[in-house]
Enzyme design. Sequence first.
Site, PDB file in Angstrom:
ATOM      1  N   ASP A 239       1.088  -1.491  -0.258  1.00 41.21           N
ATOM      2  CA  ASP A 239       0.277   0.135  -0.046  1.00 41.21           C
ATOM      3  C   ASP A 239       1.197   1.075  -0.352  1.00 41.21           C
ATOM      4  O   ASP A 239       1.088   1.239   0.898  1.00 41.21           O
ATOM      5  CB  ASP A 239      -1.013   0.336   1.051  1.00 41.21           C
TER       6      ASP A 239
ATOM      7  N   HIS B 246       2.665  14.433 -25.686  1.00 38.45           N
ATOM      8  CA  HIS B 246       3.082  14.056 -27.097  1.00 38.45           C
ATOM      9  C   HIS B 246       2.962  14.796 -28.381  1.00 38.45           C
ATOM     10  O   HIS B 246       4.089  15.349 -29.593  1.00 38.45           O
ATOM     11  CB  HIS B 246       2.124  12.886 -27.843  1.00 38.45           C
TER      12      HIS B 246
ATOM     13  N   GLU C  71      -7.269  10.042 -32.812  1.00 37.51           N
ATOM     14  CA  GLU C  71      -8.140   8.468 -32.761  1.00 37.51           C
ATOM     15  C   GLU C  71      -9.069   7.780 -33.019  1.00 37.51           C
ATOM     16  O   GLU C  71     -10.576   9.003 -32.814  1.00 37.51           O
ATOM     17  CB  GLU C  71      -7.550   8.645 -31.179  1.00 37.51           C
TER      18      GLU C  71
HETATM   19  C1  BG6 Z   1      -1.707   8.728 -24.693  1.00 37.70           C
HETATM   20  C2  BG6 Z   1      -3.360   8.839 -24.186  1.00 37.70           C
HETATM   21  O1  BG6 Z   1      -1.190   8.630 -23.783  1.00 37.70           O
HETATM   22  O2  BG6 Z   1      -1.817   8.070 -26.090  1.00 37.70           O
HETATM   23  C3  BG6 Z   1      -4.469   8.635 -24.811  1.00 37.70           C
HETATM   24  O3  BG6 Z   1      -3.317   9.301 -22.672  1.00 37.70           O
HETATM   25  C4  BG6 Z   1      -4.393   8.036 -26.037  1.00 37.70           C
HETATM   26  O4  BG6 Z   1      -5.864   9.112 -24.361  1.00 37.70           O
HETATM   27  C5  BG6 Z   1      -2.669   7.351 -25.982  1.00 37.70           C
HETATM   28  O5  BG6 Z   1      -5.306   7.276 -26.587  1.00 37.70           O
HETATM   29  C6  BG6 Z   1      -2.166   7.922 -27.952  1.00 37.70           C
HETATM   30  O6  BG6 Z   1      -1.594   6.547 -27.851  1.00 37.70           O
HETATM   31  P1  BG6 Z   1      -1.439   6.138 -29.654  1.00 37.70           P
HETATM   32  O7  BG6 Z   1       0.387   5.105 -29.027  1.00 37.70           O
HETATM   33  O8  BG6 Z   1      -2.332   5.022 -29.237  1.00 37.70           O
HETATM   34  O9  BG6 Z   1      -1.720   6.901 -30.130  1.00 37.70           O
END
Ligand code: BG6
Length: 480
Positions: free
Chosen positions: A88, A235, A211
Site C-alpha cells: 500500500d 505527445h 484517434e
Molecule cells: C495516451 C493518452 O498518452 O496516448 C491516450 O492518455 C491516448 O488517451 C494514447 O489514447 C494514444 O497513444 P497511441 O500510441 O495509441 O497513439
Amino acid sequence: MNCNSTLLLFGATGDLARRMLLPSLYALFSDGLIADDLRIFGTARSMLNDEEYRKIVHDALIEFLPEDRKEEGLIESFLDHIFYQPLDASTIEGFAELADKIGDISGGLSIFLSTAPFLFEPTIKGLQSAGLAEANVRIGLEKPLGNDLESSKIINDAVNRVFSEEQTFRIDHYLGKETVQNLMALRFANILFEPLWNAQAIEHVQITISETVGLEGRAGFYDGTGALRDMLQNHMLQLLALIAMEPPASLDAAAIRDEKVKVLRSLRPVSEDDIVIGQYGAGAVSETLVKSYTDDLGDESTTETYVALKTYVDNWRWQGVPFYLRTGKRLSERRSEIVIQFREVPHNIFKDRGSKLESNRLIIRLQPEEYVRLLVMSKEPGLDRGKTILREVPLDLSLTQAFAGARRRIAYERLLMDLIDGDQTLFVRRDEVEAQWKWVDNIRDTIQKSTIMPKIYNSGGWGPSTAIALTERDGATWHE
Ligand code: BG6
C-alpha cells in the site's frame, strides 16, 4: 552504459502493465535483449504471492502478445524472472518489506512508476526510507505527472529531492515510437531537407493525432484531464519540438534535449481566435454506431475531447510560419501525421501554358502506416501543343516495405530497455515538461477567460467545422 539487474514495476496488476509493460519485457527477454539475470519485481495493492502474480503475467501475455510471439516454453522461463510483493504505497510501512523481498540491489535498480498523482510523494518517501533510492537506482515516471505547471512542480520537487535529474526518466511514450525517432534521421541524416527547413521555404506545418477510440473505460481519469492535457501537452508538443528544433551537435541526450527545450520555450501563446475545442457526440466510427461522450461518461461534462489550434515558434528559423495542431477522439480514422507545406515556386514559367502549380508537400505518416511521401509536380506525358499539363505525383517511401523484415517494436520495449540501460535520450527533461505546461496552462487560462466552449462534433468525422475555418482563413487546408 550501465545496465541495472533489477526492475521494479509499480502498478504491476494495472492496465498499462498488462497491455504494454509485461508484453514488452517478454519481447526483450525472448530476443535476448535483456540480461539473463534480470529480476523483475511487481508491486501493487492486491494481496498476491509470486505464483499468483505469475499467473496474472501469464494470462496478460496470452491475451496481449501477437500470436506468432507466444511460445509456452519461453513464457515459462520468463516467468522465472518474475516476483511480487503487495504494497500500500500510501503509507511508509510496507516499503521495508518490499526492500527485503528485493534483497541485493548492488547491481542497480530501475523503477517504473505509474501511479495516481496523489501517490507520487508517499511512494518516493517510502522508497527513500527503505534504501531503494540510492545512487544506483533509476526511476521512470509515467504520466500524468501533475495536471498543470504548479502540480507538476510539486511532483518533480518531491522526486528530485531524492533522485537527481540524471536518475529521473520521464516517459512520453511517443518518443519510444520508431517512426518518431525516424524524424531525426529524416531531418539530420539527409542533406535534402535541412536547407529548406525554415520560413523561407515552408508555408505552414500541420501535426495531427486523430484517434477512433473514445473513453475506453478511463472516465475517472479522462474527464478531469481532457485533450489539451492528455495529448497536446506531451505527445503533440514533443513532435513539434522534434520537427522545429535546430540540429543538435550530437545524438547525446543533453544535446537533443537542449535543442528541444529551446523550441518549447519559443512557442507563442495562442490567441483566443486560434483555438477550437470540441466534444464528441454520437455517430458512427468505421461503420459502428457509437455513443456521445456524455453518454459514455454517464454525466454532463464540458471536458474537451478535441482540440485544434494555431501557434508559432518565435525564433529566426520559423518566423511567421503557422503550426496547426489538432488531436481528438472518435474521429474518422486513427492517424498520426506531420505535414510540411512548402511555399510556391517564385515564378511559374508554365502559367502561359495553362498550368497551375501545386506547392510541394511532405507528408510524414507516423501511424498506423509508416511512410514519407513527397508530393512533386510532374509533366503528364503527351505531345500537347501550346498547353503543358502538370500534375502532382507522390514520391513515396514506404518504411513498412523498405524495412519489411524488421520487427516493429512497441514504444515501451525501447523505453524499458533504455531505462534499464540508463540512456536518457528518449526521456523528457524537467525543463521541457515545465515549458510544455507553461504553454498549455496559458491556453487553458485563455479558454477560461473567454466564451470558448467545446463544440459537439459527430463521431466518425474530423471534428468541429470551426476547425476548418482555423486553417482556411489563412488559405491552408487540413490534410485529410
Ligand atoms: C495516451 C493518452 O498518452 O496516448 C491516450 O492518455 C491516448 O488517451 C494514447 O489514447 C494514444 O497513444 P497511441 O500510441 O495509441 O497513439
